[in-house]
Design a protein around this motif. Sequence first.
Motif, PDB file in Angstrom:
ATOM      1  N   ASP A  27       0.825  -1.210   0.000  1.00 40.76           N
ATOM      2  CA  ASP A  27       0.000   0.000   0.000  1.00 40.76           C
ATOM      3  C   ASP A  27       0.858   1.260   0.000  1.00 40.76           C
ATOM      4  OD1 ASP A  27      -2.193  -1.636   0.066  1.00 40.76           O
ATOM      5  OD2 ASP A  27      -2.738  -1.221   2.151  1.00 40.76           O
ATOM      6  N   SER A  28       1.907   1.263   0.819  1.00 39.35           N
ATOM      7  CA  SER A  28       2.759   2.451   0.898  1.00 39.35           C
ATOM      8  C   SER A  28       3.516   2.679  -0.403  1.00 39.35           C
ATOM      9  CB  SER A  28       3.746   2.327   2.066  1.00 39.35           C
ATOM     10  OG  SER A  28       4.571   1.193   1.929  1.00 39.35           O
ATOM     11  N   ALA A  48       4.831   8.126   2.314  1.00 42.35           N
ATOM     12  CA  ALA A  48       3.640   7.296   2.151  1.00 42.35           C
ATOM     13  C   ALA A  48       3.393   6.435   3.394  1.00 42.35           C
ATOM     14  CB  ALA A  48       3.789   6.405   0.920  1.00 42.35           C
ATOM     15  N   ARG A  49       4.441   5.889   3.967  1.00 45.44           N
ATOM     16  CA  ARG A  49       4.293   5.071   5.181  1.00 45.44           C
ATOM     17  C   ARG A  49       3.742   5.913   6.333  1.00 45.44           C
ATOM     18  NH1 ARG A  49      10.214   2.384   4.473  1.00 45.44           N
ATOM     19  NH2 ARG A  49       9.640   0.676   3.061  1.00 45.44           N
ATOM     20  N   LEU A  52       0.046   6.585   5.764  1.00 40.85           N
ATOM     21  CA  LEU A  52      -0.758   5.418   6.133  1.00 40.85           C
ATOM     22  C   LEU A  52      -0.882   5.275   7.648  1.00 40.85           C
ATOM     23  CD1 LEU A  52       0.374   2.669   3.609  1.00 40.85           C
ATOM     24  CD2 LEU A  52      -1.986   3.364   4.038  1.00 40.85           C
TER      25      LEU A  52
END
Length: 223
Positions: A27-28, A48-49, A52
């Motif tokens: 996802d990240s 991105a991490r 999330l």
Amino acid sequence: MDRIKELPEEDRPREKIEKFGAESLTDSELLAVLLRTGTNGKSAVTLARELLKEFGNLKKISEASLQELTSFKGLGKAKAITLIAAFEVGRRASNSLSPKKVKSPKDAFEVIKPLVDKLKVEELGILTLNSAGEVIGIHKVARGGSNRVSVRAKEILRPAVKDLAEGIILFHNHPSGSLKPSPEDIHITEKLKEACKILGIELLDHIIVTEENFFSFKGEGLV
């Protein structure tokens, strides 16, 4: 030696798509491809991490408003708009896999619910349908405060005319969780029904959606 490991971290997701396909990405990593670049010494993957972690999962990010996304440090307006657009493309692609036929208020609810699920503000829109009851298009028309939207009948009907629709279903959500139609809800339904008659378009229903349930004007004999 694995070429992916030789690349800068922010470039690895793109390389993985080339080599293994998009389904191989986390996802990240998928978010990192959309973000393209990081900020303040952080790679796109790291950003991105953190995104999330802040929102919890992709679904919650997809439901976030522009204001909520840009309040996250490191996520400017351009990146936030890219994410919003990408999630909307995904929703539209999912909705257009095959024509959806609406035969009942429950059918309409199942089409509408993913569009307004968990929104913190009211949004109003229409489903446009052909003579067979198949959904031609889904159009959001207005967004309001936490408990109201204001819109004129001609704004609602503009996409219906463009779609050459035989019928429409008006819908909006109640973030409060109440299924009771407000006086404004009843008023816009009556006005829209009158406008539809002039244009030869049938107002099939008005659906009010909450997180768990729905209210159908047709089901209650109000249209």
